[in-house]
Design a protein around this motif. Sequence first.
Motif, mmCIF file in Angstrom:
data_model
loop_
_atom_site.group_PDB
_atom_site.id
_atom_site.type_symbol
_atom_site.label_atom_id
_atom_site.label_comp_id
_atom_site.label_asym_id
_atom_site.label_seq_id
_atom_site.Cartn_x
_atom_site.Cartn_y
_atom_site.Cartn_z
ATOM 1 N N GLN A 17 27.767 45.112 47.222
ATOM 2 C CA GLN A 17 27.777 44.577 48.243
ATOM 3 C C GLN A 17 28.480 45.094 49.498
ATOM 4 O OE1 GLN A 17 26.722 40.778 48.636
ATOM 5 N NE2 GLN A 17 26.897 41.301 50.792
ATOM 6 N N LYS A 18 29.563 45.896 49.053
ATOM 7 C CA LYS A 18 30.543 46.629 50.180
ATOM 8 C C LYS A 18 29.539 47.851 50.817
ATOM 9 C CE LYS A 18 32.920 49.632 46.928
ATOM 10 N NZ LYS A 18 33.432 49.341 45.696
ATOM 11 N N HIS A 19 28.591 48.188 49.939
ATOM 12 C CA HIS A 19 27.727 49.300 50.711
ATOM 13 C C HIS A 19 26.528 48.995 51.430
ATOM 14 C CE1 HIS A 19 29.050 51.053 46.400
ATOM 15 N NE2 HIS A 19 29.907 51.506 47.459
ATOM 16 N N VAL A 20 26.367 47.614 51.652
ATOM 17 C CA VAL A 20 25.386 47.183 52.598
ATOM 18 C C VAL A 20 25.345 47.954 53.952
ATOM 19 C CG1 VAL A 20 24.333 45.131 53.846
ATOM 20 C CG2 VAL A 20 24.912 45.269 51.286
ATOM 21 N N GLY A 21 24.266 48.553 54.415
ATOM 22 C CA GLY A 21 24.285 49.093 55.635
ATOM 23 C C GLY A 21 24.575 50.599 55.650
ATOM 24 N N GLN A 22 24.944 51.010 54.293
ATOM 25 C CA GLN A 22 25.247 52.495 54.166
ATOM 26 C C GLN A 22 23.929 53.118 53.654
ATOM 27 O OE1 GLN A 22 28.866 53.567 52.157
ATOM 28 N NE2 GLN A 22 29.910 51.646 52.363
ATOM 29 N N ASP B 101 32.109 44.039 38.503
ATOM 30 C CA ASP B 101 31.762 44.721 39.736
ATOM 31 C C ASP B 101 30.401 44.723 40.307
ATOM 32 O OD1 ASP B 101 32.742 46.019 42.047
ATOM 33 O OD2 ASP B 101 32.017 48.177 41.085
ATOM 34 N N PHE B 102 29.380 44.732 39.271
ATOM 35 C CA PHE B 102 28.257 44.625 39.555
ATOM 36 C C PHE B 102 27.664 43.455 40.188
ATOM 37 C CE2 PHE B 102 25.372 48.046 36.987
ATOM 38 C CZ PHE B 102 26.334 48.832 36.908
ATOM 39 N N ASN B 103 27.954 42.243 39.737
ATOM 40 C CA ASN B 103 27.729 40.985 40.417
ATOM 41 C C ASN B 103 28.866 40.052 40.132
ATOM 42 O OD1 ASN B 103 26.467 38.664 41.178
ATOM 43 N ND2 ASN B 103 24.507 38.944 39.959
ATOM 44 N N PRO B 104 29.617 39.920 41.460
ATOM 45 C CA PRO B 104 30.739 38.742 41.345
ATOM 46 C C PRO B 104 30.438 37.417 41.051
ATOM 47 C CG PRO B 104 30.444 40.108 43.507
ATOM 48 C CD PRO B 104 29.400 40.271 42.645
ATOM 49 N N MET B 105 29.184 37.172 41.095
ATOM 50 C CA MET B 105 28.798 35.637 40.801
ATOM 51 C C MET B 105 28.586 35.407 39.375
ATOM 52 S SD MET B 105 26.218 34.930 43.936
ATOM 53 C CE MET B 105 25.177 36.386 43.699
ATOM 54 N N VAL B 106 28.651 36.646 38.547
ATOM 55 C CA VAL B 106 28.130 36.376 37.164
ATOM 56 C C VAL B 106 29.821 36.146 36.386
ATOM 57 C CG1 VAL B 106 27.515 37.409 34.981
ATOM 58 C CG2 VAL B 106 26.218 37.275 37.277
ATOM 59 N N SER B 107 30.161 35.496 35.546
ATOM 60 C CA SER B 107 31.528 35.577 34.715
ATOM 61 C C SER B 107 31.239 36.512 33.615
ATOM 62 C CB SER B 107 31.847 34.168 34.704
ATOM 63 O OG SER B 107 32.435 34.232 33.159
ATOM 64 N N VAL B 108 32.201 37.603 33.549
ATOM 65 C CA VAL B 108 31.791 38.699 32.279
ATOM 66 C C VAL B 108 33.419 38.428 31.737
ATOM 67 C CG1 VAL B 108 31.260 40.674 31.698
ATOM 68 C CG2 VAL B 108 30.447 39.853 33.901
ATOM 69 N N SER B 109 33.239 38.319 30.284
ATOM 70 C CA SER B 109 34.553 38.440 29.626
ATOM 71 C C SER B 109 34.247 39.015 28.486
ATOM 72 C CB SER B 109 34.783 37.011 29.438
ATOM 73 O OG SER B 109 33.875 36.254 28.618
ATOM 74 N N VAL B 110 35.379 39.354 27.797
ATOM 75 C CA VAL B 110 35.641 40.332 26.475
ATOM 76 C C VAL B 110 35.816 39.226 25.311
ATOM 77 C CG1 VAL B 110 36.736 41.872 25.096
ATOM 78 C CG2 VAL B 110 36.248 42.190 27.432
ATOM 79 N N GLU B 111 35.029 39.195 24.377
ATOM 80 C CA GLU B 111 35.382 38.342 23.060
ATOM 81 C C GLU B 111 35.842 39.314 22.163
ATOM 82 O OE1 GLU B 111 36.000 34.653 22.205
ATOM 83 O OE2 GLU B 111 34.526 35.089 23.914
ATOM 84 N N LYS B 112 36.946 39.274 21.593
ATOM 85 C CA LYS B 112 37.585 40.026 20.473
ATOM 86 C C LYS B 112 37.011 39.715 19.114
ATOM 87 C CE LYS B 112 41.209 42.424 22.756
ATOM 88 N NZ LYS B 112 42.500 42.784 22.931
ATOM 89 N N GLY B 113 37.236 40.496 18.144
ATOM 90 C CA GLY B 113 36.951 40.050 16.695
ATOM 91 C C GLY B 113 35.745 40.684 16.379
ATOM 92 N N ASP B 114 35.731 40.433 15.114
ATOM 93 C CA ASP B 114 34.698 41.109 14.066
ATOM 94 C C ASP B 114 33.289 40.234 14.231
ATOM 95 O OD1 ASP B 114 33.016 42.041 12.082
ATOM 96 O OD2 ASP B 114 34.420 42.350 10.769
#
Lengths: 606, 323
Positions: A17-22, B101-114
């Motif tokens: 998103q922060k790159h929009v326009g670049q 960082d790819f998509n702030p609208m998605v909740s991404v989390s870590v699930e530890k364990g075997d």
Amino acid sequence: MDTIEVSNLNRQFLFRQKHVGQSKAKVAREAVLKFKPHIKITPYHANVKDPEFNVDFFKQFNVVLNGLDNLDARRHVNRLCLASGVPLVESGTTGFLGQVTVHVKGKTECYECQPKPAPKTYPVCTITSTPTKFVHCIVWAKDLLFAKLFGNKNQENDLNVRSTDASSSSEHTEDVFEHRVDEDVEQYGRRIFDHVFGYNIEVALRNEETWKNRNKPRPVYTRDALPPRPIEQNGNKDKASNTGDPSSVSAMASLGLKNPQDLWSLRENSEVFLEALGLFFLKREKEIGQLGFDKDDQLAVEFVTSAANIRATSFGIPLHSLFEAKGIAGNIVHAVATTNAIIAGLIVLEAMKVLQNDVKSYRMTYCLEHPSRKMLLMPVEPFEPNKSCYVCSETPLTLEINTHRSKLRDFVEKIVKAKLGMSLPLIMHGVALLYEVGDDLEEDEVANYAANLDKVLSELPSPVTGGTILTVEDLQQELKCSINIKHREEFDEEKEPDGMVLSGWTPALATEKNKTSDNGPSSSNASQTVPLEPEDDDEIEIILKDPEILSAGKKRKSTDISVAADSEISSVTGAMLIKSKVEADDSHSDVMVDGNLDTNKKKRVQ
Amino acid sequence: MGKEGEELTEQETAIYDRQIRVWGVDAQRRLSKSHIFVSGLKGTVIEFCKNIVLAGVGSLMLNDDRLVTEELLSANFLVPSDENVTRGKSLAELCCESLKDFNPMVSVSVEKGDLANFDVEFFQKLDAVVISCCSLLTKKSVNAKCRKSPRRVAFYSVECRDSCGEIFVDLQNYSYSKKKNEETIECHLQYPSFEDAIAVPWRSLPMRTSKLYFAMRVIERFEELEKRNPQDVSAGDLPNVLKLRKELCEARCMNESQIPDLLLQRLLAARVEFPPVCAIIGGVLGQEVIKAISGKGDPLKNFFLFDAMDGKGIIEDISNINN
């Protein structure tokens, strides 16, 4: 040259998103260096058609990977690859469909060996008088009405010519669209509305012949579509006027319409029409007279949607939402991350074969939505070069033209530029130069060529008549072709709107083409399932120099890559050119990224 | 179009515009409410995660406790190649940061364990489970747990070896509707579990079944018998693998030539992942999961096999069930 837009973010994973326009090329470079720090990438935020990207430039690379979004640039790169002898990997995606092809001079067909479907055009009278589909209404609203009201006044426009007929003098119609000095904008909007949706339809109805076998349209006036009193929107309008940025002006916002997926009623469409028109005059007056339709211009999309819907109402055509109308008006190509990932992977596989010079393994690969013979990814052996291709095998073309009526300008615009895709043409008759473009011309030459443009062919200093052979050359593309001129008196206005017909460039024989990989389907199958020219948002080009770089990633190597971005596939848009040489125990590479590529899509109403 | 749930936000409409034009608003809405779990974060699964995060799923849980090594990162574009950043962190933790960082609208989390220890309770909250780099035993047991859930959990396993890849799909009983010539038709598909699928007698399969399918089974079985870690095989194992091939083919009345030496050799020898194949398999897998969640499009049943050598991406239906 391309820059990052919000609508790229669902698939071009190097961008945020922060790159929009670049610049796509520059941001792509930075993103790749983060996970591969030791390669050399050179970004070019430029148009791939710029003269600096000439044959010598292309010659430094081992392979070019195209990720372009328009036919014009693709043809240009194809020619430079042919001229420089550099292999080209072409690709494209639309929705779930995609394809990757390999073009190596003398070994496989070039990108232009098979004619590409021309952009869809519609007969003028369908657009101006007898629309039957929503897309006709969109073309009318966008290319005629929008252009008439907000575009360049000097441009030819069929809106008056045919939609009103002899009963109103041309002077009168000229006045109708003019915003009178002391006229209230609301008043002006209603006058335009009543003229184009009411009066013009009534005039058209008088021509009974037209409607014999068609449903008659219904004139729509503001008094039918809207409540009797002008709607009071002042409160809202004031709110809208407080927002400073002209690009954020929106009729939907000021009317309280939220969901672009909703279908608007006739009344809502009429309100949006008047509101959008008003906002153009109130908020964006400076731009009027030079506006072109842009799918990312919210107010323009609102205006076109509403106008198309009102016209559709007249003609009994189903209405569409703003979201749908925007897709049609903007020729928006559907695009998803998954198809791009698949196609990007396939591009790399082909590029590696090219670098290893593994000619026997080259494949065109189609990515299908529905499996064909169990295959979702279908490889097909590439075709041989088409012997009658004017681009890669110097076959002469034939042009039928009225040499007593057509001017050199018509020939340059309609044939040399539009059909042959040349950008810096030089036209010769024998040794006589008729026309030339370039920065290094003398003043008298420029004047001379300008004068030639306005002469009809048979009256040129070196007259062009039936039997003449013209040589047309593009020095940048290093493409030269001969055109046999044939004089013809008459042309069909609807079927041959250019007033000239170019021929001689025929698809290769079907038998030649049907070579396929073992038990693969025939090529004709493949081309039925997949559009030959998905014009998408997304693509790439890569040029590589040394095969060893690919030996299974075991050796360290230094790679030289240049990326011209205009592409989708690896989330870059454009062309990627790769140079590489193997150097033990060291890994620098060179990548150049060039954000490209002119995205102006040409579309005409003819 | 039936309305369900709340409308998409303006931000969602803007970012997802190009794909809404492919699968529609309803499908997008369903995607945004889906929960997905992945285990085994090598190149193909990384590609898959990238695709579905960009597409806008509701949440993604990552499971991979391995510490980062150079080999693990050979086809991973999520993790910066900077030891200061990666030291001491698990693969899942590092991937989680960049996927967010790819998509702030998605909740991404870590699930530890075997992976082997997650129970039915855990899986039944999910819409789709994708696993990779695990033992045959774990694969079967996770698949079985997904099947025990009261609501359907779509199960996928994916494996890449050398320039080949395989996807397995189990949607159990899956119904969807599609439009054909203006008409809406209801389609039903029945899937076998992984265990049942690989137990389908080889001689009952068509002659032209992909050789890669059989080769993958031989190596999978080899790893199991030798108690190897997933993908811990090498060219040196070829003689023993050829011996196993002979046994398996004899027991199942199939000609050994259906599983060429050269193919087995390639699959065993690969030490590093091959990024273009990861992109292709991760792309197809992403599309399949999106289909299953959104109910749009014909899902594949039940194996997808790709070999870069011939470039074919083939769908095989390996089941005793006739639909």
